[in-house]
Write an enzyme that holds these catalytic residues in place. Sequence first.
Site, PDB file in Angstrom:
ATOM      1  N   HIS A  50      28.742  42.272  45.366  1.00 27.53           N
ATOM      2  CA  HIS A  50      29.910  43.395  45.242  1.00 27.53           C
ATOM      3  C   HIS A  50      29.386  44.283  46.533  1.00 27.53           C
ATOM      4  O   HIS A  50      28.044  44.510  46.881  1.00 27.53           O
ATOM      5  CB  HIS A  50      29.769  44.203  44.434  1.00 27.53           C
ATOM      6  CG  HIS A  50      30.040  45.773  44.366  1.00 27.53           C
ATOM      7  ND1 HIS A  50      31.553  46.132  44.482  1.00 27.53           N
ATOM      8  CD2 HIS A  50      29.647  46.890  44.911  1.00 27.53           C
ATOM      9  CE1 HIS A  50      31.733  47.342  44.621  1.00 27.53           C
ATOM     10  NE2 HIS A  50      30.559  47.942  44.948  1.00 27.53           N
ATOM     11  N   THR A  89      37.885  39.001  49.242  1.00 29.11           N
ATOM     12  CA  THR A  89      37.438  39.084  47.863  1.00 29.11           C
ATOM     13  C   THR A  89      37.463  37.593  47.577  1.00 29.11           C
ATOM     14  O   THR A  89      36.541  37.166  46.557  1.00 29.11           O
ATOM     15  CB  THR A  89      38.469  39.930  47.110  1.00 29.11           C
ATOM     16  OG1 THR A  89      38.601  41.235  47.493  1.00 29.11           O
ATOM     17  CG2 THR A  89      38.103  39.830  45.459  1.00 29.11           C
ATOM     18  N   LYS A 114      25.692  39.555  41.976  1.00 27.41           N
ATOM     19  CA  LYS A 114      26.554  39.451  40.703  1.00 27.41           C
ATOM     20  C   LYS A 114      25.831  38.483  39.946  1.00 27.41           C
ATOM     21  O   LYS A 114      25.123  37.542  40.741  1.00 27.41           O
ATOM     22  CB  LYS A 114      27.810  39.153  40.999  1.00 27.41           C
ATOM     23  CG  LYS A 114      28.741  40.322  41.795  1.00 27.41           C
ATOM     24  CD  LYS A 114      30.151  40.081  41.742  1.00 27.41           C
ATOM     25  CE  LYS A 114      31.051  41.163  42.306  1.00 27.41           C
ATOM     26  NZ  LYS A 114      32.537  40.832  42.269  1.00 27.41           N
ATOM     27  N   TYR A 129      34.550  49.675  38.186  1.00 24.84           N
ATOM     28  CA  TYR A 129      35.759  48.799  38.404  1.00 24.84           C
ATOM     29  C   TYR A 129      37.213  49.602  37.926  1.00 24.84           C
ATOM     30  O   TYR A 129      37.970  48.959  37.437  1.00 24.84           O
ATOM     31  CB  TYR A 129      36.102  47.375  37.966  1.00 24.84           C
ATOM     32  CG  TYR A 129      35.039  46.384  38.781  1.00 24.84           C
ATOM     33  CD1 TYR A 129      34.759  46.575  40.153  1.00 24.84           C
ATOM     34  CD2 TYR A 129      34.031  45.769  38.296  1.00 24.84           C
ATOM     35  CE1 TYR A 129      34.227  45.756  40.997  1.00 24.84           C
ATOM     36  CE2 TYR A 129      33.318  44.757  38.692  1.00 24.84           C
ATOM     37  CZ  TYR A 129      33.360  44.921  40.354  1.00 24.84           C
ATOM     38  OH  TYR A 129      32.631  43.814  41.025  1.00 24.84           O
ATOM     39  N   PHE A 174      42.945  40.297  34.185  1.00 20.37           N
ATOM     40  CA  PHE A 174      41.674  39.870  34.280  1.00 20.37           C
ATOM     41  C   PHE A 174      40.570  40.491  33.914  1.00 20.37           C
ATOM     42  O   PHE A 174      39.292  39.971  34.032  1.00 20.37           O
ATOM     43  CB  PHE A 174      41.800  38.908  35.533  1.00 20.37           C
ATOM     44  CG  PHE A 174      41.550  39.932  36.947  1.00 20.37           C
ATOM     45  CD1 PHE A 174      40.572  40.950  37.064  1.00 20.37           C
ATOM     46  CD2 PHE A 174      42.756  40.252  37.444  1.00 20.37           C
ATOM     47  CE1 PHE A 174      40.735  41.660  37.984  1.00 20.37           C
ATOM     48  CE2 PHE A 174      42.700  41.190  38.348  1.00 20.37           C
ATOM     49  CZ  PHE A 174      41.751  41.926  38.942  1.00 20.37           C
ATOM     50  N   GLU A 180      28.887  55.301  44.213  1.00 20.73           N
ATOM     51  CA  GLU A 180      28.239  54.044  43.601  1.00 20.73           C
ATOM     52  C   GLU A 180      26.904  54.089  43.731  1.00 20.73           C
ATOM     53  O   GLU A 180      26.087  53.457  42.385  1.00 20.73           O
ATOM     54  CB  GLU A 180      28.757  52.953  44.360  1.00 20.73           C
ATOM     55  CG  GLU A 180      30.239  52.571  44.058  1.00 20.73           C
ATOM     56  CD  GLU A 180      30.885  51.432  44.677  1.00 20.73           C
ATOM     57  OE1 GLU A 180      30.330  50.690  45.608  1.00 20.73           O
ATOM     58  OE2 GLU A 180      31.986  51.209  44.510  1.00 20.73           O
ATOM     59  N   ARG A 237      30.507  44.982  54.630  1.00 20.55           N
ATOM     60  CA  ARG A 237      31.727  44.558  54.068  1.00 20.55           C
ATOM     61  C   ARG A 237      32.387  43.304  54.913  1.00 20.55           C
ATOM     62  O   ARG A 237      32.667  42.318  54.244  1.00 20.55           O
ATOM     63  CB  ARG A 237      33.081  45.632  54.022  1.00 20.55           C
ATOM     64  CG  ARG A 237      32.953  46.615  52.912  1.00 20.55           C
ATOM     65  CD  ARG A 237      33.218  45.980  51.675  1.00 20.55           C
ATOM     66  NE  ARG A 237      34.833  45.656  51.487  1.00 20.55           N
ATOM     67  CZ  ARG A 237      35.220  45.658  50.403  1.00 20.55           C
ATOM     68  NH1 ARG A 237      34.475  45.485  49.013  1.00 20.55           N
ATOM     69  NH2 ARG A 237      36.569  45.330  50.159  1.00 20.55           N
TER      70      ARG A 237
HETATM   71  N1  UDP Z   1      38.538  40.368  40.856  1.00 20.76           N
HETATM   72  C1  UDP Z   1      39.136  39.394  40.038  1.00 20.76           C
HETATM   73  N2  UDP Z   1      40.550  38.860  40.384  1.00 20.76           N
HETATM   74  C2  UDP Z   1      41.183  39.657  41.215  1.00 20.76           C
HETATM   75  C3  UDP Z   1      40.880  40.834  41.925  1.00 20.76           C
HETATM   76  C4  UDP Z   1      39.550  41.081  41.880  1.00 20.76           C
HETATM   77  O1  UDP Z   1      38.503  38.712  39.266  1.00 20.76           O
HETATM   78  O2  UDP Z   1      42.603  39.362  41.314  1.00 20.76           O
HETATM   79  C5  UDP Z   1      37.183  40.857  40.676  1.00 20.76           C
HETATM   80  C6  UDP Z   1      36.337  40.146  41.608  1.00 20.76           C
HETATM   81  O3  UDP Z   1      35.048  39.741  41.084  1.00 20.76           O
HETATM   82  C7  UDP Z   1      36.288  41.359  42.801  1.00 20.76           C
HETATM   83  C8  UDP Z   1      36.237  42.371  41.819  1.00 20.76           C
HETATM   84  O4  UDP Z   1      37.170  42.294  40.627  1.00 20.76           O
HETATM   85  O5  UDP Z   1      35.015  41.184  43.421  1.00 20.76           O
HETATM   86  C9  UDP Z   1      36.556  43.686  42.269  1.00 20.76           C
HETATM   87  O6  UDP Z   1      38.131  43.484  42.947  1.00 20.76           O
HETATM   88  P1  UDP Z   1      38.351  44.435  44.202  1.00 20.76           P
HETATM   89  O7  UDP Z   1      39.682  44.212  44.669  1.00 20.76           O
HETATM   90  O8  UDP Z   1      37.842  45.644  44.242  1.00 20.76           O
HETATM   91  O9  UDP Z   1      37.627  43.439  45.461  1.00 20.76           O
HETATM   92  P2  UDP Z   1      36.219  43.537  46.283  1.00 20.76           P
HETATM   93  O10 UDP Z   1      36.173  44.836  46.806  1.00 20.76           O
HETATM   94  O11 UDP Z   1      34.975  43.095  45.269  1.00 20.76           O
HETATM   95  O12 UDP Z   1      36.279  42.542  47.613  1.00 20.76           O
HETATM   96 MG    MG Z   2      36.340  46.699  45.824  1.00 17.69          MG
END
Ligand code: UDP
Ligand code: MG
Length: 153
Positions: free
Chosen positions: A115, A91, A9, A49, A57, A126, A85
Amino acid sequence: MEKTLVILKPSAIERALVGEVVKRIEQKGLIICGMKMMQLDEKILREHYSHLVDRPFFPMLVESMTVCPVIVMCLEGKDVVEVFRAMTGVTNGRKAAPGTLRGDFCMSGQQNIVHASDSVENAKIEIARFFKPEEIFNYTPGMLKFLYAEDEI
Ligand code: UDP
Ligand code: MG
């Protein structure tokens, strides 16, 4: 073998953490089968997303993901979706375990440097979203027989 999609990112690019992330990928023995820099836009982020578009957000997330180019990577390995992962961590960087990329390199729940696809099914979608078929290279690294036992591949 299984493939996953990784995005370095803008928080990784701007903080000059590309080498750190790629180093861990190589050290672990994951195979890089696609890698390129690209500028994301709101259209592709609304797809990528889609589970978050209605969250308050989301505009901030789009802003953070479009502020500079990203690097997208396709990685290959046995169970690579689950493996990467786990290497990524949860996250929120403040909650991510030390030893994970997010746990070691970030303090944010949004500016969380990478990501990683969350399922084999989503990884396929993806990879097709970010790469043309000819940008994915299926080759056999010479070290493969030292990465896995014969019956693992
Ligand atoms: N995100 C955020 N606020 C939140 C949850 C997610 O800004 O409360 C952003 C964050 O950059 C995250 C991305 O959205 O990596 C995708 O969210 P996801 O829940 O899919 O998490 P990830 O799979 O990236 O752990
Ligand atoms: Mg995700």
